[in-house]
Motif scaffolding. Structure first.
Motif, PDB file in Angstrom:
ATOM      1  N   ARG A  27       0.870  -1.175   0.000  1.00  0.00           N
ATOM      2  CA  ARG A  27       0.000   0.000   0.000  1.00  0.00           C
ATOM      3  C   ARG A  27       0.905   1.222   0.000  1.00  0.00           C
ATOM      4  O   ARG A  27       1.845   1.312   0.780  1.00  0.00           O
ATOM      5  CB  ARG A  27      -0.912   0.009   1.218  1.00  0.00           C
ATOM      6  CG  ARG A  27      -1.949  -1.076   1.132  1.00  0.00           C
ATOM      7  CD  ARG A  27      -2.996  -1.114   2.206  1.00  0.00           C
ATOM      8  NE  ARG A  27      -2.850  -0.179   3.305  1.00  0.00           N
ATOM      9  CZ  ARG A  27      -3.654  -0.148   4.348  1.00  0.00           C
ATOM     10  NH1 ARG A  27      -4.638  -1.019   4.434  1.00  0.00           N
ATOM     11  NH2 ARG A  27      -3.484   0.716   5.314  1.00  0.00           N
ATOM     12  N   ASN A  29       1.240   5.477   0.132  1.00  0.00           N
ATOM     13  CA  ASN A  29       0.515   6.664   0.597  1.00  0.00           C
ATOM     14  C   ASN A  29       0.509   7.745  -0.484  1.00  0.00           C
ATOM     15  O   ASN A  29       1.081   7.561  -1.568  1.00  0.00           O
ATOM     16  CB  ASN A  29       1.080   7.183   1.928  1.00  0.00           C
ATOM     17  CG  ASN A  29       2.499   7.707   1.828  1.00  0.00           C
ATOM     18  OD1 ASN A  29       3.001   8.034   0.752  1.00  0.00           O
ATOM     19  ND2 ASN A  29       3.165   7.797   2.960  1.00  0.00           N
ATOM     20  N   GLU A  30      -0.122   8.864  -0.179  1.00  0.00           N
ATOM     21  CA  GLU A  30      -0.272   9.943  -1.161  1.00  0.00           C
ATOM     22  C   GLU A  30       1.059  10.590  -1.547  1.00  0.00           C
ATOM     23  O   GLU A  30       1.158  11.248  -2.576  1.00  0.00           O
ATOM     24  CB  GLU A  30      -1.259  11.011  -0.655  1.00  0.00           C
ATOM     25  CG  GLU A  30      -0.831  11.723   0.609  1.00  0.00           C
ATOM     26  CD  GLU A  30      -1.109  10.950   1.889  1.00  0.00           C
ATOM     27  OE1 GLU A  30      -0.579  11.364   2.924  1.00  0.00           O
ATOM     28  OE2 GLU A  30      -1.822   9.929   1.872  1.00  0.00           O
ATOM     29  N   LYS A  31       2.109  10.366  -0.758  1.00  0.00           N
ATOM     30  CA  LYS A  31       3.441  10.906  -1.067  1.00  0.00           C
ATOM     31  C   LYS A  31       4.281   9.928  -1.890  1.00  0.00           C
ATOM     32  O   LYS A  31       5.433  10.200  -2.200  1.00  0.00           O
ATOM     33  CB  LYS A  31       4.180  11.246   0.226  1.00  0.00           C
ATOM     34  CG  LYS A  31       3.531  12.374   1.004  1.00  0.00           C
ATOM     35  CD  LYS A  31       4.307  12.658   2.268  1.00  0.00           C
ATOM     36  CE  LYS A  31       3.622  13.746   3.056  1.00  0.00           C
ATOM     37  NZ  LYS A  31       4.315  14.020   4.319  1.00  0.00           N
ATOM     38  N   GLU A  35       3.463   2.440   2.595  1.00  0.00           N
ATOM     39  CA  GLU A  35       2.808   2.556   3.906  1.00  0.00           C
ATOM     40  C   GLU A  35       2.810   1.217   4.626  1.00  0.00           C
ATOM     41  O   GLU A  35       3.064   1.139   5.813  1.00  0.00           O
ATOM     42  CB  GLU A  35       1.380   3.046   3.699  1.00  0.00           C
ATOM     43  CG  GLU A  35       0.596   3.252   4.949  1.00  0.00           C
ATOM     44  CD  GLU A  35      -0.781   3.792   4.647  1.00  0.00           C
ATOM     45  OE1 GLU A  35      -1.740   3.010   4.787  1.00  0.00           O
ATOM     46  OE2 GLU A  35      -0.878   4.964   4.256  1.00  0.00           O
ATOM     47  N   TYR A  58       2.791  -2.698   8.721  1.00  0.00           N
ATOM     48  CA  TYR A  58       3.152  -1.312   8.469  1.00  0.00           C
ATOM     49  C   TYR A  58       4.665  -1.180   8.358  1.00  0.00           C
ATOM     50  O   TYR A  58       5.417  -1.882   9.042  1.00  0.00           O
ATOM     51  CB  TYR A  58       2.584  -0.406   9.559  1.00  0.00           C
ATOM     52  CG  TYR A  58       1.085  -0.347   9.473  1.00  0.00           C
ATOM     53  CD1 TYR A  58       0.470   0.536   8.597  1.00  0.00           C
ATOM     54  CD2 TYR A  58       0.288  -1.205  10.224  1.00  0.00           C
ATOM     55  CE1 TYR A  58      -0.910   0.576   8.485  1.00  0.00           C
ATOM     56  CE2 TYR A  58      -1.083  -1.176  10.111  1.00  0.00           C
ATOM     57  CZ  TYR A  58      -1.674  -0.285   9.234  1.00  0.00           C
ATOM     58  OH  TYR A  58      -3.039  -0.267   9.115  1.00  0.00           O
TER      59      TYR A  58
END
Length: 76
Positions: A27, A29-31, A35, A58
């Motif tokens: 997964r 993240n937006e950056k 994640e 994580y």
């Protein structure tokens, strides 16, 4: 390191030494940073289930990435 390199490694809990499962996805993240790792659980893994039988490790829970294994700590 490539995702395909990570997928060849065993995911092992530092808490009990058990094999958690295999990486099937990540997964992001937006950056654009990883994640978490999406793990297909082994048949004997009963905790950390979600509705699809996948668990998430994580990125912050990874303690060491070695040649053959990825060591992770479990969240309580």
């Amino acid at each position: 390191m490539r995702l395909s390199d990570l997928q060849t490694k065993s995911i092992v809990s530092v808490d009990d030494g058990k094999n958690i499962g295999n990486i099937i996805d990540v997964r992001i993240n937006e950056k654009g940073m990883i994640e978490s790792l999406v793990i297909e659980q082994t048949k004997n893994m009963l905790s950390f289930l979600n509705r699809e039988g996948e668990i998430y490790i994580y990125w912050d829970d990874i303690t060491k990435i070695g040649e053959d294994v990825i060591l992770v700590k479990r969240r309580s």
